[in-house]
Design a protein around this motif. Sequence first.
Motif, PDB file in Angstrom:
ATOM      1  N   PHE A  44      50.870  40.002  28.764  1.00 61.38           N
ATOM      2  CA  PHE A  44      51.128  40.269  30.181  1.00 61.38           C
ATOM      3  C   PHE A  44      50.028  41.142  30.798  1.00 61.38           C
ATOM      4  O   PHE A  44      49.771  41.043  31.990  1.00 61.38           O
ATOM      5  CB  PHE A  44      52.542  40.808  30.383  1.00 61.38           C
ATOM      6  N   ASP A  45      49.350  41.938  29.984  1.00 58.91           N
ATOM      7  CA  ASP A  45      48.167  42.649  30.489  1.00 58.91           C
ATOM      8  C   ASP A  45      47.089  41.642  30.891  1.00 58.91           C
ATOM      9  O   ASP A  45      46.465  41.759  31.937  1.00 58.91           O
ATOM     10  CB  ASP A  45      47.611  43.597  29.420  1.00 58.91           C
ATOM     11  N   LEU A  64      47.552  38.517  31.745  1.00 60.39           N
ATOM     12  CA  LEU A  64      48.001  37.770  32.925  1.00 60.39           C
ATOM     13  C   LEU A  64      47.847  38.622  34.176  1.00 60.39           C
ATOM     14  O   LEU A  64      47.504  38.114  35.249  1.00 60.39           O
ATOM     15  CB  LEU A  64      49.454  37.306  32.759  1.00 60.39           C
ATOM     16  N   GLY A 122      45.442  38.405  37.724  1.00 59.21           N
ATOM     17  CA  GLY A 122      46.094  38.457  39.029  1.00 59.21           C
ATOM     18  C   GLY A 122      47.299  37.551  39.123  1.00 59.21           C
ATOM     19  O   GLY A 122      47.758  37.214  40.206  1.00 59.21           O
ATOM     20  N   LEU A 123      47.822  37.127  37.983  1.00 56.18           N
ATOM     21  CA  LEU A 123      48.955  36.203  38.014  1.00 56.18           C
ATOM     22  C   LEU A 123      50.284  36.940  38.103  1.00 56.18           C
ATOM     23  O   LEU A 123      51.224  36.463  38.725  1.00 56.18           O
ATOM     24  CB  LEU A 123      48.968  35.330  36.761  1.00 56.18           C
ATOM     25  N   VAL A 124      50.360  38.085  37.448  1.00 59.73           N
ATOM     26  CA  VAL A 124      51.590  38.861  37.509  1.00 59.73           C
ATOM     27  C   VAL A 124      51.244  40.259  38.003  1.00 59.73           C
ATOM     28  O   VAL A 124      50.085  40.679  37.943  1.00 59.73           O
ATOM     29  CB  VAL A 124      52.300  38.945  36.132  1.00 59.73           C
ATOM     30  N   ILE A 125      52.267  40.940  38.501  1.00 66.72           N
ATOM     31  CA  ILE A 125      52.002  42.260  39.068  1.00 66.72           C
ATOM     32  C   ILE A 125      52.021  43.335  37.999  1.00 66.72           C
ATOM     33  O   ILE A 125      52.704  43.210  36.984  1.00 66.72           O
ATOM     34  CB  ILE A 125      53.038  42.605  40.168  1.00 66.72           C
ATOM     35  N   GLY A 137      51.103  46.880  35.604  1.00 66.85           N
ATOM     36  CA  GLY A 137      50.961  47.081  34.175  1.00 66.85           C
ATOM     37  C   GLY A 137      52.294  47.477  33.593  1.00 66.85           C
ATOM     38  O   GLY A 137      53.254  47.712  34.319  1.00 66.85           O
TER      39      GLY A 137
END
Lengths: 361, 283
Positions: B268-269, B271, B275-278, B280
Amino acid sequence: MPVGSGDVWVVVEQEGGRAEPVSWELMGEAAALARELGVRPAAVILGSTGRQLSRTAFSSGAEVAYLVEHPDLEPYTADPHCQALVELAEKFSPQIILLGATTRGRDLASAAATELETGLTADCTRLDIDTTKKLLRQTRPAFGGNVMATIITPHHLPQIATVRPGVFTAPQPVEGVSGETVVLKPHIKAAATAVKQLQFAPNPNTGVTLNGAKVIVAGGRGLKAGRNFALLEELAAELGGEVGASRGAVDAGWISQHRQVGQTGQTVRPVLYFAVGISGAVQHLAGMQESDVIVAINNDPEAPIFEVADYGIVGDLFDVMPAMIGEVKQRKLAAGGEASPALLKQGGGMRTKTGAGGGSE
Amino acid sequence: MQINSIVCIKQVPDTTQVRIDPDSGSLIRQGIPSVINPYDLYALEAALKVRDSHGGTITALSMGPPQADEALKKAIGYGVDRAVLLSDRAFAGADTLATTYTLSAAIRKIAGELTAAGAAGIDMVFCGKQSIDGDTGQVGPGLARRLDLSQVTYVCSLLEVDAETRTVRAWRQREDGRELLEARLPVAVTITEACNPIRYAALPDLLWAAKAPVEVWSAGVLEVEPDRLGLKGSPTRVSKVFAPPARERGETLSGPDRPPNEIAAALFDKLAERGLVIGGSSG
């Protein structure tokens, strides 16, 4: 030259005033092709219930809307549609006609191309113009996705192609634009009623919309049992996405065929695709390799899915998936919890052409 | 009343083995086994089932090189009455438009022979929903237009043929559901894998069929214009073939002793970097 000669047409697949999304995906592409050729993009709307769709057609890039109205045009059957489209094409001489590669689009295109004695390329995944010859280059997979072929129709008009749904992105509608509307009543011979629709049985689970989903969490045989799809459902729900499946999982009876991704299922192009316990047969890859980012989770380090994955995780999905769900929940909490239900960035459709496999040949 | 049918059969390479030669950029087809297009076997079964209840004859029809007679011999093993192979250099390189032109000329000839023998003509033309090599699904509808047949594609369940009213009912698969259609005979139907799989052929039948005669017709026996055959009669051209664009293999996030929660955080870091997920992780 007749009016409208040489335009680029999209046959809008509609029933009861509701259009298939692929029609607008194609409208955007037709507008781009028409610009390159210096002609007009046009929407062909068959059936009188489609009248108000001309507004969507204009806002999606059409400069002309042909409204073709006849009682035999609804519900859809091949022959009246073929007669109407052929009559229209003979009258207005388009140079390109695009249809969705759906069961109706392919049915109609095949009949009309035969009648017009011209070339038809099925199930295209890419279109562009050969600018020196002013020809439509139609690129499509063949041999089960192992081979790509670019087809041209050098000496016949119109050049007809069906295009796989989900390949192009529908343009953002531009409100307030209008265009020329042409209303026509085609002459449809009576023999056209040789096929009648007696009944329509819609798919039971109409909630599945893999096509427009930004996130798809798909599972394969590695899930081992249908109940384990719950893990995928949870991650998909957290990310505002949908659950997909490989053919293996569908054939095993673990999940509905409507969620099948691949050659014999749907072609999808989400921003984020999770392949969980999917080995990555070429038929599956054919349906998802245009995704922006692919994450693969599989315990077999040799699984072909890793060849196309941006992020590969070799491991037991039953350990990795709960960790994923936990991570997403934690991040959502950190980002404001309930107030921000979607972890995925809004407008996160980063369709960069630089994405791997994007448009290179 | 009896129902006379045509089943169109295509011999195809086992497509899972077809590749592009990376050096020459051409198709490698050598040494790849040929099979009957799997969808055509569903079409054949549907035709056999109609003959089971109504009688009549089934002619299996194919176009291809001389060795395509193997596919037709198999069809004989399953019980078709007659097998015709259209084979001629003039047919080579045909796209679907030229193919339906040629097949329709042959079907007219077969129908003419039936009526000359006192039977009605052809009532039903069966095709698979598409071939697995070309994947076009265009031949069935093309034959319907050329032979003036009712057109019913993507049949997922073929119901009873009513020989009295000369109609057939079939469920047709669509993306959004299924529709029940009633079509007047003569009809062209294309059959999907949702229909019944081919029955078992008895071994003696298969052995006999291996030696059974397949009629081979050249362009000369058909009423056709030479310019409309094969590559000459084909409006489409293959301008190039190439291997599907390869996606680059990306990063492996797992490691021998890396715990799942660390892997998940790393993913997820990444991603978020894209810029896909908000945001950290808080942890």
